[in-house]
Design an enzyme around this catalytic site. Structure first.
Site, short mmCIF file in Angstrom:
data_model
loop_
_atom_site.label_atom_id
_atom_site.label_comp_id
_atom_site.label_asym_id
_atom_site.label_seq_id
_atom_site.Cartn_x
_atom_site.Cartn_y
_atom_site.Cartn_z
N GLY A 234 0.44 -5.04 1.54
CA GLY A 234 -0.78 -5.26 0.76
C GLY A 234 -0.49 -5.93 -0.57
N TYR B 289 -4.85 -4.82 10.06
CA TYR B 289 -5.31 -5.33 8.76
C TYR B 289 -6.81 -5.61 8.83
CZ TYR B 289 -3.75 -6.59 4.12
OH TYR B 289 -3.51 -6.58 2.78
N HIS C 33 0.85 -1.19 0.00
CA HIS C 33 0.00 0.00 0.00
C HIS C 33 0.89 1.25 0.00
CE1 HIS C 33 -3.17 2.76 1.07
NE2 HIS C 33 -4.06 1.81 1.17
#
Ligand code: YXS
Length: 259
Positions: free
Chosen positions: A108, A138, A64
């Site tokens: 991610g 998460y 991410h």
């Protein structure tokens, strides 16, 4: 400037992540381009999609884009987060998506790769599940992706240590399909994709959707979901979460105090 390169070879579509300056971080723009490519492949009724990084990449994706994560007090991985959209697009793509990996797979991006239908990796590839490095809670469907890819003990090891796992170990554990020498990786993956493309696309599409629905068919009571969301809020409202994000941006080791 485009952050990906898209190519079509007969019935096979290839999306190459190509933002080395930010180690192919899964930001809104890059994810948007990958999703647009998958939608185009679907409209063309392509039979296989391949997701890769540029040849010779040291990092497949750094996960991410941390600069796009909230700095606290807000759900960091909500339904509309680009990473969540990407995972769903891969899972809903009506044909197999093959992850062809060179370089490190982080955060991610690990979930993104494990959401793919097949995974082919060079021996040097590593996989690191990193929420604990940043103090990120998460999300539930993300943890289910990991649980569907390996055993709870291995998920706990990866999530709690945040240490990279080697591709050979991941293959040994059944998390990935093949470990192939880098110089044979593309030819092997294209051959795998071509073999799939020769099979019946409707049959494959329905089996992929059956497997997606069955993999997500895990009972969870509304109370259980609410409890998880409450616990996650404590985490993303914590000082540790702010510290994790700040330390990353300041390029220093975080000091987590459990508060
Ligand atoms: O300093 P500049 O401007 O050149 O930028 C640097 C890094 O800041 C940037 N970059 C990132 N930017 C945003 N988000 C990222 N995830 C990210 N990763 C890297 O890219 C430029 C080059 O980075 P640098 O110098 O560190 O490259 P390197 O070759 O020395 O090291 C490559 C990595 C991937 C080992 C290193 O960049 C790294 O450890 N990146 C972070 C990996 C990580 O923790 N990812 C998790 C992101 S958060 C996420 O995915 C989920 C929310 S969660 O954590 O819950 O799983």
């Amino acid at each position: 400037m485009a952050l990906t390169v898209t190519e079509i070879r007969g019935p096979i579509g290839i999306v190459t992540l190509d933002n080395p300056a930010r180690r192919n971080a899964l930001g809104k723009q890059l994810v948007g381009e990958v999703i647009a490519a998958l939608k185009d492949f679907s409209e063309r009724k392509l039979r296989v999609a391949i997701l890769r990084a540029a040849a010779g990449s040291k990092v497949f994706s750094a996960g991410h884009d941390v600069d796009e994560l909230p700095e606290g007090g807000r759900e960091p991985l909500g339904w509309d987060d680009p990473l969540r959209h990407l995972i769903r697009e891969i899972e809903n793509f009506p044909a197999p998506v093959i992850a062809m990996l060179e370089g490190g797979v982080w955060g991610g991006a690990c979930e993104t790769v494990l959401a793919c239908d097949l995974i082919v990796a060079a021996p040097e590839v590593t996989f690191a599940v990193t929420p604990a490095r940043l103090g990120v809670p998460y999300n539930v469907s993300g943890m289910l992706t990991f649980l569907n890819a390996t055993t709870p003990h291995i998920v706990r090891e990866m999530a709690f240590t945040a240490k990279p796992m080697s591709a050979p170990r991941a293959e040994h554990l059944g998390m990935i399909n093949y470990v192939i020498p880098k110089d044979e990786l593309e030819a092997f993956t294209m051959s795998l994709a071509s073999g799939i493309a020769d099979n019946a696309p409707l049959s494959i599409a329905v089996m992929k959707e059956q497997l997606r629905i069955l993999a997500g068919a895990k009972p969870m009571s509304p109370q259980g979901f609410e409890r998880i969301q409450g616990l996650r809020r404590v985490v993303y409202d914590s000082r540790d979460y702010v510290e994790g994000i700040r330390a990353f941006k300041e390029k220093r080791k975080p000091v987590f105090r459990g508060e």
